[in-house]
Design a protein around this motif. Structure first.
Motif, PDB file in Angstrom:
ATOM      1  N   SER A 111       6.586 -34.907  30.397  1.00 48.69           N
ATOM      2  CA  SER A 111       7.155 -34.421  29.134  1.00 48.69           C
ATOM      3  C   SER A 111       8.121 -33.256  29.303  1.00 48.69           C
ATOM      4  N   LYS A 112       8.196 -32.694  30.485  1.00 46.76           N
ATOM      5  CA  LYS A 112       9.156 -31.605  30.718  1.00 46.76           C
ATOM      6  C   LYS A 112      10.595 -32.116  30.641  1.00 46.76           C
ATOM      7  N   ASN A 113      10.820 -33.385  31.040  1.00 45.97           N
ATOM      8  CA  ASN A 113      12.162 -33.969  31.053  1.00 45.97           C
ATOM      9  C   ASN A 113      12.330 -35.136  30.091  1.00 45.97           C
ATOM     10  N   THR A 114      11.268 -35.910  29.911  1.00 45.89           N
ATOM     11  CA  THR A 114      11.317 -37.108  29.086  1.00 45.89           C
ATOM     12  C   THR A 114      10.212 -37.034  28.044  1.00 45.89           C
ATOM     13  N   PRO A 115      10.525 -37.269  26.767  1.00 46.91           N
ATOM     14  CA  PRO A 115       9.469 -37.198  25.751  1.00 46.91           C
ATOM     15  C   PRO A 115       8.369 -38.237  25.971  1.00 46.91           C
ATOM     16  N   VAL A 116       7.135 -37.848  25.653  1.00 45.10           N
ATOM     17  CA  VAL A 116       6.023 -38.789  25.570  1.00 45.10           C
ATOM     18  C   VAL A 116       6.172 -39.464  24.216  1.00 45.10           C
ATOM     19  N   VAL A 117       6.091 -40.791  24.185  1.00 42.52           N
ATOM     20  CA  VAL A 117       6.372 -41.550  22.974  1.00 42.52           C
ATOM     21  C   VAL A 117       5.090 -42.186  22.436  1.00 42.52           C
ATOM     22  N   PHE A 118       4.896 -42.026  21.125  1.00 43.09           N
ATOM     23  CA  PHE A 118       3.811 -42.678  20.398  1.00 43.09           C
ATOM     24  C   PHE A 118       4.436 -43.643  19.400  1.00 43.09           C
ATOM     25  N   ASN A 119       4.064 -44.915  19.481  1.00 45.50           N
ATOM     26  CA  ASN A 119       4.522 -45.904  18.506  1.00 45.50           C
ATOM     27  C   ASN A 119       3.403 -46.164  17.522  1.00 45.50           C
ATOM     28  N   THR A 120       3.692 -46.039  16.224  1.00 42.73           N
ATOM     29  CA  THR A 120       2.726 -46.331  15.166  1.00 42.73           C
ATOM     30  C   THR A 120       3.312 -47.419  14.272  1.00 42.73           C
ATOM     31  N   LYS A 121       2.554 -47.846  13.259  1.00 44.80           N
ATOM     32  CA  LYS A 121       3.047 -48.873  12.333  1.00 44.80           C
ATOM     33  C   LYS A 121       4.276 -48.397  11.568  1.00 44.80           C
ATOM     34  N   THR A 122       4.334 -47.109  11.265  1.00 48.15           N
ATOM     35  CA  THR A 122       5.391 -46.599  10.395  1.00 48.15           C
ATOM     36  C   THR A 122       6.480 -45.818  11.110  1.00 48.15           C
ATOM     37  N   ALA A 123       6.195 -45.295  12.285  1.00 50.64           N
ATOM     38  CA  ALA A 123       7.174 -44.415  12.934  1.00 50.64           C
ATOM     39  C   ALA A 123       6.959 -44.348  14.441  1.00 50.64           C
ATOM     40  N   THR A 124       7.987 -43.812  15.104  1.00 50.41           N
ATOM     41  CA  THR A 124       7.905 -43.472  16.520  1.00 50.41           C
ATOM     42  C   THR A 124       7.960 -41.957  16.607  1.00 50.41           C
ATOM     43  N   VAL A 125       7.023 -41.380  17.371  1.00 48.74           N
ATOM     44  CA  VAL A 125       6.966 -39.933  17.551  1.00 48.74           C
ATOM     45  C   VAL A 125       7.198 -39.655  19.030  1.00 48.74           C
ATOM     46  N   ALA A 126       8.186 -38.805  19.325  1.00 50.36           N
ATOM     47  CA  ALA A 126       8.503 -38.441  20.706  1.00 50.36           C
ATOM     48  C   ALA A 126       8.317 -36.933  20.858  1.00 50.36           C
TER      49      ALA A 126
END
Length: 179
Positions: A111-126
């Motif tokens: 995560s220092k260089n590349t976001p950790v990504v969470f995919n949900t039903k409604t949105a993507t959170v990075a």
């Protein structure tokens, strides 16, 4: 040594360890892609493409090879969709598919260089370089809290609207109707 993989890279191969269960409370299970469901006990390996579930009384903390820590709260369900990490450069990718539940991320080297990504039903959170919590209802409503770090970007799936948060302490809500 490079630890990897994405869904396409592992189609017909063996399970790849991406971390361990650092802490577990009863009623946390994991289902690796080729093995039966098992209780996530402390010290047990966690694999790429593993589905993690907790009951109402269950919780677990996953520690990935790059030092990323992910706490999985009660009544949660997620799958490790992608994990690539090169320890020589400290770079990689981590993508998690969240069906429902409460999660707390403390980013590691990736995560220092590349976001950790969470995919949900409604949105993507990075989340890049920081700490965040996510609360995802079974209907898809999302509450994302940016606790500390570089930034958190939330993109709704329905409209593609993007919100970038770089100030600690901010919260963003996405309702189930905002898909």
């Amino acid at each position: 040594v490079v630890f990897c993989c994405s869904t396409t890279a592992l189609a017909a191969t063996d399970e790849v360890e991406v971390g361990v269960t650092a802490i577990s409370v009863t009623n946390a299970t994991g289902k690796p892609p080729n093995s039966p469901v098992r209780d996530l006990e402390t010290g047990l390996e966690v694999f790429f493409n593993e589905k993690i579930e907790t009951s109402l009384s269950g919780r677990a903390q996953l520690l990935f090879r790059d030092g990323t820590s992910l706490t999985v709260g009660s009544s949660s369900e997620m799958t490790i969709d992608e994990y690539v990490f090169d320890p020589d450069t400290g770079t990689g990718e981590l993508v998690i598919n969240v069906s429902k539940g409460i999660f707390r991320l403390v980013g590691g080297k990736i995560s220092k260089n590349t976001p950790v990504v969470f995919n949900t039903k409604t949105a993507t959170v990075a989340v890049r370089g920081g700490i965040a919590t996510l609360n995802v209802s079974s209907t898809g409503a999302l509450r994302a809290n940016f606790i500390y770090g570089d930034l958190m970007v939330v993109t709704t799936k329905n409209t593609g609207a993007t919100s970038t948060i770089s100030q600690a302490g901010w919260t963003l809500d996405v309702s189930a109707g905002q898909r």
